[in-house]
Design a protein around this motif. Sequence first.
Motif, PDB file in Angstrom:
ATOM      1  N   THR A 122      -3.403 -11.787   9.014  1.00  0.00           N
ATOM      2  CA  THR A 122      -2.363 -11.060   8.683  1.00  0.00           C
ATOM      3  C   THR A 122      -1.319 -11.794   7.970  1.00  0.00           C
ATOM      4  OG1 THR A 122      -2.528  -8.701   8.717  1.00  0.00           O
ATOM      5  CG2 THR A 122      -4.031  -9.593   7.670  1.00  0.00           C
ATOM      6  N   GLY A 123      -0.567 -11.915   9.151  1.00  0.00           N
ATOM      7  CA  GLY A 123       1.150 -12.490   9.346  1.00  0.00           C
ATOM      8  C   GLY A 123       1.777 -11.198   8.823  1.00  0.00           C
ATOM      9  N   ASN A 124       3.125 -11.170   7.808  1.00  0.00           N
ATOM     10  CA  ASN A 124       3.430 -10.399   7.610  1.00  0.00           C
ATOM     11  C   ASN A 124       2.862  -9.457   6.420  1.00  0.00           C
ATOM     12  OD1 ASN A 124       4.043 -12.731   5.388  1.00  0.00           O
ATOM     13  ND2 ASN A 124       5.535 -11.476   5.079  1.00  0.00           N
ATOM     14  N   TRP A 125       1.554  -9.781   5.919  1.00  0.00           N
ATOM     15  CA  TRP A 125       0.876  -8.540   4.813  1.00  0.00           C
ATOM     16  C   TRP A 125       0.376  -7.714   5.683  1.00  0.00           C
ATOM     17  CZ3 TRP A 125       2.636  -9.827   0.028  1.00  0.00           C
ATOM     18  CH2 TRP A 125       2.597 -11.280   0.111  1.00  0.00           C
ATOM     19  N   GLN A 126       0.869  -6.390   6.580  1.00  0.00           N
ATOM     20  CA  GLN A 126       0.344  -5.871   6.734  1.00  0.00           C
ATOM     21  C   GLN A 126      -0.195  -4.582   6.386  1.00  0.00           C
ATOM     22  OE1 GLN A 126       0.020  -6.117  10.118  1.00  0.00           O
ATOM     23  NE2 GLN A 126       0.639  -8.242   9.369  1.00  0.00           N
ATOM     24  N   PRO A 127      -1.359  -4.202   6.235  1.00  0.00           N
ATOM     25  CA  PRO A 127      -2.272  -3.022   6.456  1.00  0.00           C
ATOM     26  C   PRO A 127      -1.821  -1.512   5.772  1.00  0.00           C
ATOM     27  CG  PRO A 127      -4.190  -4.094   6.954  1.00  0.00           C
ATOM     28  CD  PRO A 127      -1.928  -4.669   6.758  1.00  0.00           C
ATOM     29  N   ILE A 128      -2.084  -0.929   4.588  1.00  0.00           N
ATOM     30  CA  ILE A 128      -1.551   0.134   4.495  1.00  0.00           C
ATOM     31  C   ILE A 128      -2.138   1.165   5.005  1.00  0.00           C
ATOM     32  CG2 ILE A 128      -0.188   2.061   3.547  1.00  0.00           C
ATOM     33  CD1 ILE A 128       0.734  -0.089   1.335  1.00  0.00           C
ATOM     34  N   GLY A 129      -3.658   1.284   5.080  1.00  0.00           N
ATOM     35  CA  GLY A 129      -3.800   1.857   5.499  1.00  0.00           C
ATOM     36  C   GLY A 129      -5.407   1.025   6.890  1.00  0.00           C
ATOM     37  N   GLU A 130      -6.998   1.909   6.394  1.00  0.00           N
ATOM     38  CA  GLU A 130      -7.552   1.233   7.676  1.00  0.00           C
ATOM     39  C   GLU A 130      -8.943   0.433   6.996  1.00  0.00           C
ATOM     40  OE1 GLU A 130      -6.967   5.396   7.245  1.00  0.00           O
ATOM     41  OE2 GLU A 130      -5.269   4.451   7.762  1.00  0.00           O
ATOM     42  N   THR A 131      -8.622   0.566   6.176  1.00  0.00           N
ATOM     43  CA  THR A 131      -9.514   0.090   5.998  1.00  0.00           C
ATOM     44  C   THR A 131     -10.100  -1.932   6.009  1.00  0.00           C
ATOM     45  OG1 THR A 131      -9.392  -0.466   3.509  1.00  0.00           O
ATOM     46  CG2 THR A 131     -10.468   1.579   4.162  1.00  0.00           C
ATOM     47  N   ASP A 132     -11.447  -2.285   6.331  1.00  0.00           N
ATOM     48  CA  ASP A 132     -12.114  -3.334   6.592  1.00  0.00           C
ATOM     49  C   ASP A 132     -11.846  -4.125   4.960  1.00  0.00           C
ATOM     50  OD1 ASP A 132     -14.113  -2.151   4.920  1.00  0.00           O
ATOM     51  OD2 ASP A 132     -15.358  -3.290   6.358  1.00  0.00           O
ATOM     52  N   SER A 133     -11.662  -3.554   3.926  1.00  0.00           N
ATOM     53  CA  SER A 133     -11.467  -4.645   2.765  1.00  0.00           C
ATOM     54  C   SER A 133     -10.112  -4.743   2.113  1.00  0.00           C
ATOM     55  CB  SER A 133     -11.723  -4.018   1.476  1.00  0.00           C
ATOM     56  OG  SER A 133     -12.984  -2.937   1.314  1.00  0.00           O
ATOM     57  N   GLU A 134      -9.177  -3.909   2.685  1.00  0.00           N
ATOM     58  CA  GLU A 134      -7.053  -4.009   2.776  1.00  0.00           C
ATOM     59  C   GLU A 134      -7.177  -5.524   3.788  1.00  0.00           C
ATOM     60  OE1 GLU A 134      -3.632  -1.807   2.106  1.00  0.00           O
ATOM     61  OE2 GLU A 134      -4.532  -1.133   3.667  1.00  0.00           O
ATOM     62  N   HIS A 135      -7.612  -5.009   5.508  1.00  0.00           N
ATOM     63  CA  HIS A 135      -7.062  -6.227   5.949  1.00  0.00           C
ATOM     64  C   HIS A 135      -7.740  -7.483   5.550  1.00  0.00           C
ATOM     65  CE1 HIS A 135      -6.851  -7.611  10.013  1.00  0.00           C
ATOM     66  NE2 HIS A 135      -7.550  -8.700   9.724  1.00  0.00           N
ATOM     67  N   ALA A 136      -8.942  -7.477   4.865  1.00  0.00           N
ATOM     68  CA  ALA A 136      -9.298  -8.916   4.011  1.00  0.00           C
ATOM     69  C   ALA A 136      -8.320  -9.106   3.165  1.00  0.00           C
ATOM     70  CB  ALA A 136     -10.720  -8.675   3.582  1.00  0.00           C
ATOM     71  N   PHE A 137      -7.566  -8.130   1.887  1.00  0.00           N
ATOM     72  CA  PHE A 137      -7.468  -8.665   0.900  1.00  0.00           C
ATOM     73  C   PHE A 137      -5.436  -8.897   1.405  1.00  0.00           C
ATOM     74  CE2 PHE A 137      -4.045  -6.840  -1.746  1.00  0.00           C
ATOM     75  CZ  PHE A 137      -4.138  -7.656  -2.853  1.00  0.00           C
ATOM     76  N   CYS A 138      -5.370  -8.598   3.330  1.00  0.00           N
ATOM     77  CA  CYS A 138      -3.931  -8.766   3.523  1.00  0.00           C
ATOM     78  C   CYS A 138      -4.113 -10.445   3.926  1.00  0.00           C
ATOM     79  CB  CYS A 138      -3.388  -7.776   4.162  1.00  0.00           C
ATOM     80  SG  CYS A 138      -2.490  -6.697   3.699  1.00  0.00           S
ATOM     81  N   HIS A 139      -5.324 -10.738   4.834  1.00  0.00           N
ATOM     82  CA  HIS A 139      -5.561 -11.999   5.023  1.00  0.00           C
ATOM     83  C   HIS A 139      -5.695 -12.842   3.780  1.00  0.00           C
ATOM     84  CE1 HIS A 139      -7.691 -15.516   6.586  1.00  0.00           C
ATOM     85  NE2 HIS A 139      -7.558 -15.838   6.691  1.00  0.00           N
ATOM     86  N   LEU A 140      -5.739 -12.695   2.940  1.00  0.00           N
ATOM     87  CA  LEU A 140      -5.935 -13.527   1.346  1.00  0.00           C
ATOM     88  C   LEU A 140      -4.950 -13.865   0.609  1.00  0.00           C
ATOM     89  CD1 LEU A 140      -7.061 -14.764  -1.000  1.00  0.00           C
ATOM     90  CD2 LEU A 140      -7.997 -12.702  -2.083  1.00  0.00           C
ATOM     91  N   MET A 141      -3.919 -12.791   1.026  1.00  0.00           N
ATOM     92  CA  MET A 141      -2.317 -12.938   1.216  1.00  0.00           C
ATOM     93  C   MET A 141      -1.775 -13.684   1.624  1.00  0.00           C
ATOM     94  SD  MET A 141      -2.345 -11.610  -2.273  1.00  0.00           S
ATOM     95  CE  MET A 141      -0.520 -11.472  -2.345  1.00  0.00           C
ATOM     96  N   TYR A 142      -2.067 -13.515   3.099  1.00  0.00           N
ATOM     97  CA  TYR A 142      -1.522 -14.601   3.818  1.00  0.00           C
ATOM     98  C   TYR A 142      -1.918 -15.881   3.698  1.00  0.00           C
ATOM     99  CZ  TYR A 142      -1.107 -17.207   8.525  1.00  0.00           C
ATOM    100  OH  TYR A 142      -1.120 -17.483   9.535  1.00  0.00           O
ATOM    101  N   LEU A 143      -2.871 -16.107   3.303  1.00  0.00           N
ATOM    102  CA  LEU A 143      -3.297 -17.811   2.723  1.00  0.00           C
ATOM    103  C   LEU A 143      -2.902 -18.002   1.764  1.00  0.00           C
ATOM    104  CD1 LEU A 143      -7.320 -17.077   3.417  1.00  0.00           C
ATOM    105  CD2 LEU A 143      -5.554 -18.687   4.906  1.00  0.00           C
ATOM    106  N   MET A 144      -2.765 -17.117   0.233  1.00  0.00           N
ATOM    107  CA  MET A 144      -2.285 -17.513  -0.904  1.00  0.00           C
ATOM    108  C   MET A 144      -0.401 -18.041  -0.926  1.00  0.00           C
ATOM    109  SD  MET A 144      -3.652 -17.684  -3.756  1.00  0.00           S
ATOM    110  CE  MET A 144      -5.568 -16.998  -3.749  1.00  0.00           C
ATOM    111  N   GLN A 145       0.208 -17.287   0.178  1.00  0.00           N
ATOM    112  CA  GLN A 145       1.633 -17.446   0.106  1.00  0.00           C
ATOM    113  C   GLN A 145       2.423 -18.795  -0.365  1.00  0.00           C
ATOM    114  OE1 GLN A 145       3.683 -14.957   3.258  1.00  0.00           O
ATOM    115  NE2 GLN A 145       5.505 -15.868   2.361  1.00  0.00           N
ATOM    116  N   PRO A 146       1.956 -19.952   0.938  1.00  0.00           N
ATOM    117  CA  PRO A 146       2.056 -20.975   1.090  1.00  0.00           C
ATOM    118  C   PRO A 146       1.963 -21.290  -0.484  1.00  0.00           C
ATOM    119  CG  PRO A 146       0.620 -20.944   2.621  1.00  0.00           C
ATOM    120  CD  PRO A 146       0.236 -19.909   2.015  1.00  0.00           C
TER     121      PRO A 146
END
Length: 267
Positions: A122-146
Motif C-alpha cells: 500500500t506504500g504511503n496509503w495506510q489503512p485506518i481500519g483493519e478490513t481487507d476491503s480497505e487494504h485492497a482500496f489502499c493498494h488500488l490507490m498505490y497503483l493509481m498514484q503514478p
Amino acid sequence: MCELFALSSLYNTNISFSLEEFADRGGLNGPHKDGWGVAHYEHLDVRLIREPFPASNSPCVRFLQEHGFRSNIIISHIRMATVGERQLRNTQPFSRALGGRMHTFAHNGDLDGIIDLPGFETGNWQPIGETDSEHAFCHLMYLMQPLWQTGEPTLEARYRLLEDFARRLRPVGPANFIYSDGDYVFAHGDKRTQPGLEGYHPPGLHWLSRTCGLSEESHEIPGVVLQHEQCDQSVVLVATVPLTGENWQPMEEGEILIIKDGSIHHL
C-alpha cells in the motif's frame, strides 16, 4: 456478505431515491446490521455519511431522506462484518484524495489474508481500519498514484489498471467492488453466496439502465424515486441483488462496467 449500491445519472437526482428499501436490508430484512454508508459526489468532492449501526432504524438515514441531497454519482454500502470490529473506521465506503479529487471505493466479499500477501503493498496509503476491503482500496490507490501525478489519465489507462487490479484480486476471494474517481464509476462483478447453493457463484452484481422523459417530474418504481428538474434523465443503477422486479442484468464473473453520466461506456 455485504450489499452494494451505486447510481450514475446525467443530471443530479435526489439521494432519497431508494434508501428506505435499501436500509431495510441493513438489519430489518437481512443480516446486514453492522454498519452502512452513503457517498455522493458534489463535482469532484464527496459528502460521506457512515455509521457502524443498522441502517434500518437510523436517524441519519431519515435525515438523508428528509433533506434530499442531490448528486449524479452515489455509492452505498451495507455491512455484515466478517473482518474488523464494528467501528466507524471499518465502515464503507472508503474515500481518499488523489489528483485534486476524491476517490471512493466499496467492496463486497472476503479477501482472506490479503493484508499479508506479497504483491498487495500500500506504500504511503495506510489503512485506518483493519478490513481487507480497505487494504485492497489502499493498494488500488498505490497503483493509481503514478497515473495521476502528471494530470488526468485517459479512460483506457484507468480501465487497464483496474482490470489488472481486479484480475489479481479475484483469486484471493469474492471481489465485487464499485469505485469512482468523481468522473467515471467502475463496477466489477465477481461472485457471491447464492440462495440454495454452496460456496460462491456469479453473479456478484446486477445493473439496470433507466430513462425519464422531459414531461415527468419524477419516475417511481418500488423502492426507487428518480427526481429531476424539467430535463431528460438517464440513470444506471448497480446493486448486489435486484432491488425491483424490473429487468436487471446480471454481471459476468470478472466483468467491469464503465459508467458515466447515466450511460454505459465502452473503450
